[in-house]
Enzyme design. Structure first.
Site, short mmCIF file in Angstrom:
data_model
loop_
_atom_site.label_atom_id
_atom_site.label_comp_id
_atom_site.label_asym_id
_atom_site.label_seq_id
_atom_site.Cartn_x
_atom_site.Cartn_y
_atom_site.Cartn_z
N TYR A 200 0.83 -1.20 0.00
CA TYR A 200 0.00 0.00 0.00
C TYR A 200 0.87 1.26 0.00
O TYR A 200 0.65 2.20 -0.78
CB TYR A 200 -0.91 -0.02 1.22
CG TYR A 200 -1.80 1.18 1.40
CD1 TYR A 200 -3.02 1.28 0.73
CD2 TYR A 200 -1.44 2.21 2.26
CE1 TYR A 200 -3.85 2.38 0.92
CE2 TYR A 200 -2.26 3.31 2.46
CZ TYR A 200 -3.46 3.39 1.78
OH TYR A 200 -4.27 4.48 1.96
N THR A 233 -11.55 5.47 9.66
CA THR A 233 -12.40 5.11 8.53
C THR A 233 -12.65 3.60 8.53
O THR A 233 -11.90 2.84 9.14
CB THR A 233 -11.74 5.48 7.20
OG1 THR A 233 -10.55 4.68 7.03
CG2 THR A 233 -11.36 6.96 7.17
#
Length: 317
Positions: A200, A233
């Site tokens: 990522y 989130t």
């Protein structure tokens, strides 16, 4: 050096990326920057049904902007749209169902959209962190396909389809890229032990380099990338459960995380900044840690661009 980068980055994060870091930075914000009427302006936001993407869509809808939500899951997209409409009283919210990890789907959508609709600002937000190496139906590593390759098709359509209405592209990147030096020789993480967090962060480094390169190639569009900080989130909860559990009390809200993306997309102040920069809390910041040896050579960046061009042409309809 990797240990050094990670240690320096984490200390930096505790100071700057947390809720308290945002609150300290926000003392210097100009509130008038977001006092805008966006009626008649069109914004495309990928990954807009949750997290940073949804919070960005809500803030823009509140100001009257037309929103094109590009989402993978129809049910979640419709639920998010209903919430955004209810809170903003703005009916100009449209859904497009696209899997950003599918190169062919993204190509086809971008081409079809350019023939029937206009968009003034594109916010590249969709992303994923898959912690086990997984291939898409097209045989691409899923993090790379979603986070990096899925970004380039809209950019390519600017000169190819003459989408002159696009004036600004914002890419939601991550400060995690500061821990990575570009590794252009293993774009799909086929070598060694797979690490989803590292993959990522490597994708996010690629995004920042792409933003810089695009800014030089396409002068008619203003490009920027940004770091939302450490925000609470659904993606963080799912992909980084241990980090979330330890840091939950310090994490930013989704609206805090989205603030700089909104600022970049709508404010006149952001448009006075040079194209191609990386932002954090409404300020352009360095893309490398001190003494981190994370800079790539022009040759490595050219190799990245050539590889992505080859991938994009391979899946072009």
């Amino acid at each position: 050096m990797s240990f050094y980068r990670n240690a320096v980055w984490f200390v930096k994060g505790l100071q700057e990326y947390t809720k308290s870091g945002y609150e300290a930075a926000a003392k210097h914000f100009a509130p008038a920057d977001l006092d805008v009427n966006l009626s008649g302006r069109s914004f495309m936001i990928t990954g807009a049904n949750s997290g940073i993407g949804k919070a960005t869509a809500q803030e823009i809808a509140n100001r009257g902007g037309t929103i094109h939500m590009v989402c993978r899951n129809k049910g979640r997209a419709e639920a998010a749209r209903d919430e955004i409409v209810e809170q903003s009283k703005n009916q100009n919210i449209h859904i497009h169902i696209v899997d950003m990890s599918s190169a062919r789907q993204v190509w086809e959508f971008a081409q079809n959209f350019s023939q029937s609709d206009t968009v003034h600002v594109l916010i590249n937000n969709a992303g994923c962190m898959v912690n086990q190496r997984e291939l898409t139906q097209e045989g691409l590593e899923k993090n790379f396909a979603t986070n990096t390759l899925g970004k380039i098709y809209f950019v390519k359509l600017v000169p190819e389809q003459k989408i002159r209405t696009i004036s600004h592209q914002v890419t939601v990147s991550s400060g995690g890229m500061l821990t990575q030096k570009l590794n252009v020789d293993d774009l799909q993480f086929e070598k060694g032990t797979f690490d989803g967090t590292m993959a990522y962060a490597q994708n996010k480094r690629q995004q920042v380099i792409l933003t810089e390169r695009w800014a030089n190639q396409h002068k008619e569009v203003h490009f920027s990338s940004m770091h939302p900080g450490w925000a609470d989130t659904p993606a963080v909860q799912t992909s980084m459960p241990s980090f979330h559990a330890k840091m939950q009390a310090k994490l930013r809200t989704e609206a805090m995380g989205a603030d700089t993306a909104v600022w970049l997309a709508v404010s006149a102040a952001a448009r006075t900044q040079p194209s191609g920069l990386f932002f954090q809390d409404r300020k352009a910041v360095a893309t490398h840690l001190p003494l981190a040896s994370s800079r790539s050579t022009p040759q490595e960046e050219e190799k990245l661009m050539a590889a992505l061009e080859e991938f994009s042409l391979k899946f072009k309809p």
